[in-house]
Design an enzyme around this catalytic site. Structure first.
Site, mmCIF file in Angstrom:
data_model
loop_
_atom_site.group_PDB
_atom_site.id
_atom_site.type_symbol
_atom_site.label_atom_id
_atom_site.label_comp_id
_atom_site.label_asym_id
_atom_site.label_seq_id
_atom_site.Cartn_x
_atom_site.Cartn_y
_atom_site.Cartn_z
ATOM 1 N N CYS A 75 0.848 -1.188 0.000
ATOM 2 C CA CYS A 75 0.000 0.000 0.000
ATOM 3 C C CYS A 75 0.886 1.241 0.000
ATOM 4 O O CYS A 75 1.793 1.373 0.822
ATOM 5 C CB CYS A 75 -0.887 -0.051 1.237
ATOM 6 S SG CYS A 75 -1.162 1.524 2.026
ATOM 7 N N GLU A 76 0.643 2.135 -0.950
ATOM 8 C CA GLU A 76 1.542 3.283 -1.079
ATOM 9 C C GLU A 76 1.299 4.347 -0.010
ATOM 10 O O GLU A 76 2.108 5.244 0.163
ATOM 11 C CB GLU A 76 1.438 3.897 -2.477
ATOM 12 C CG GLU A 76 0.131 4.579 -2.779
ATOM 13 C CD GLU A 76 0.099 5.117 -4.204
ATOM 14 O OE1 GLU A 76 0.914 4.684 -5.038
ATOM 15 O OE2 GLU A 76 -0.758 5.983 -4.471
ATOM 16 N N HIS A 77 0.197 4.235 0.720
ATOM 17 C CA HIS A 77 -0.058 5.225 1.762
ATOM 18 C C HIS A 77 0.697 4.913 3.053
ATOM 19 O O HIS A 77 1.018 5.812 3.814
ATOM 20 C CB HIS A 77 -1.558 5.301 2.071
ATOM 21 C CG HIS A 77 -2.353 5.849 0.929
ATOM 22 N ND1 HIS A 77 -3.668 5.526 0.701
ATOM 23 C CD2 HIS A 77 -1.988 6.686 -0.074
ATOM 24 C CE1 HIS A 77 -4.085 6.158 -0.390
ATOM 25 N NE2 HIS A 77 -3.092 6.850 -0.875
ATOM 26 N N HIS A 78 0.944 3.630 3.309
ATOM 27 C CA HIS A 78 1.584 3.254 4.566
ATOM 28 C C HIS A 78 2.825 2.385 4.384
ATOM 29 O O HIS A 78 3.488 2.054 5.358
ATOM 30 C CB HIS A 78 0.588 2.487 5.455
ATOM 31 C CG HIS A 78 -0.651 3.258 5.780
ATOM 32 N ND1 HIS A 78 -1.803 3.150 5.032
ATOM 33 C CD2 HIS A 78 -0.903 4.158 6.754
ATOM 34 C CE1 HIS A 78 -2.729 3.958 5.541
ATOM 35 N NE2 HIS A 78 -2.209 4.577 6.580
ATOM 36 N N GLN A 116 -5.067 -0.765 -4.296
ATOM 37 C CA GLN A 116 -5.780 -1.916 -4.857
ATOM 38 C C GLN A 116 -6.636 -1.516 -6.062
ATOM 39 O O GLN A 116 -6.698 -2.244 -7.058
ATOM 40 C CB GLN A 116 -6.658 -2.558 -3.774
ATOM 41 C CG GLN A 116 -7.376 -3.802 -4.288
ATOM 42 C CD GLN A 116 -8.164 -4.505 -3.204
ATOM 43 O OE1 GLN A 116 -7.848 -4.400 -2.014
ATOM 44 N NE2 GLN A 116 -9.190 -5.234 -3.597
ATOM 45 N N HIS A 144 -5.702 -5.702 3.794
ATOM 46 C CA HIS A 144 -4.721 -4.619 3.914
ATOM 47 C C HIS A 144 -4.194 -4.567 5.337
ATOM 48 O O HIS A 144 -4.977 -4.345 6.267
ATOM 49 C CB HIS A 144 -5.369 -3.279 3.562
ATOM 50 C CG HIS A 144 -5.736 -3.169 2.116
ATOM 51 N ND1 HIS A 144 -5.157 -2.246 1.276
ATOM 52 C CD2 HIS A 144 -6.591 -3.878 1.358
ATOM 53 C CE1 HIS A 144 -5.655 -2.390 0.054
ATOM 54 N NE2 HIS A 144 -6.532 -3.376 0.074
ATOM 55 N N CYS A 146 -2.571 -2.302 6.651
ATOM 56 C CA CYS A 146 -2.759 -0.969 7.245
ATOM 57 C C CYS A 146 -4.154 -0.824 7.840
ATOM 58 O O CYS A 146 -4.415 0.079 8.619
ATOM 59 C CB CYS A 146 -2.472 0.139 6.219
ATOM 60 S SG CYS A 146 -3.504 0.101 4.761
#
Ligand code: ZN
Length: 189
Positions: A75-78, A116, A144, A146
């Site tokens: 996941c590119e956010h976390h 995703q 996920h 996260c």
């Protein structure tokens, strides 16, 4: 990939969280993390369409479905993993590709900082561009980390995304056939 930079950055994070990077157990960690990142981000800059260039001409024009391809992405956010299964369907227009190539496409696109939703559409778009089929459909179900090990902490919850292109978007019956194949494969009906 700049492994030295990853090593330095990992060491800085270890220090920043209040740990000792020279402690025995952590001594080799920056190097291990650098090797790991090189592996799990190996899809950056790789064109997944290349995998489809070795397809072959074939008169088969019925639906081809590959169910439950396991994948691991970040996941590119976390920068935490999300992982699950992708199912792919397409209806060839004179051109098919080896089944393992479909799995390779998933792999290449998953091995990047991802979302995703974007992974799902990128797989569908790659199939459309690489094979020019009558249509393509992709369903991804993933957990996920996260969401499950931090934040809202809902272990076991999965996110489902789908993308339909061409005839899968135009015809409800084609979409229904795709979903029914996936369900049958799982013994759910
Ligand atoms: Zn996240």
């Amino acid at each position: 990939m700049d492994k030295d930079k990853i090593v330095a950055a990992t060491k800085a994070i270890i220090e920043a969280v209040g740990e000792d990077p020279d402690r025995e157990g952590l001594l080799g960690t920056p190097d291990r993390v650098a090797d790991m990142y090189a592996e799990i981000f190996a899809g950056i800059g790789v064109d997944p369409k290349e995998e489809l260039s070795v397809g072959f001409e074939e008169a088969h024009e019925e639906m081809v479905v590959l169910c439950d391809i396991p994948f691991y992405s970040m996941c590119e956010h976390h920068l935490l993993p999300f992982h699950g299964v992708a199912s792919i369907g397409y209806i060839p227009k004179g051109r098919v590709v080896g089944i393992s190539k479909l799995a390779r496409v998933v792999d290449i696109l998953a091995r990047r900082p991802q979302l995703q939703e974007r992974l799902t559409s990128q797989i569908a778009d790659t199939l459309m561009e690489g094979l020019s089929p009558r249509g393509a459909a992709v369903v991804i179900e993933a957990e996920h980390l996260c969401m499950t090990m931090r934040g809202i902490k809902k272990p076991g919850s999965t996110v489902v995304t789908s993308a339909n292109r061409g005839i899968f978007r135009q015809k409800a019956a084609t979409r229904a056939e795709f979903f029914s194949i996936i369900r049958q494969k799982r013994g759910l009906q």
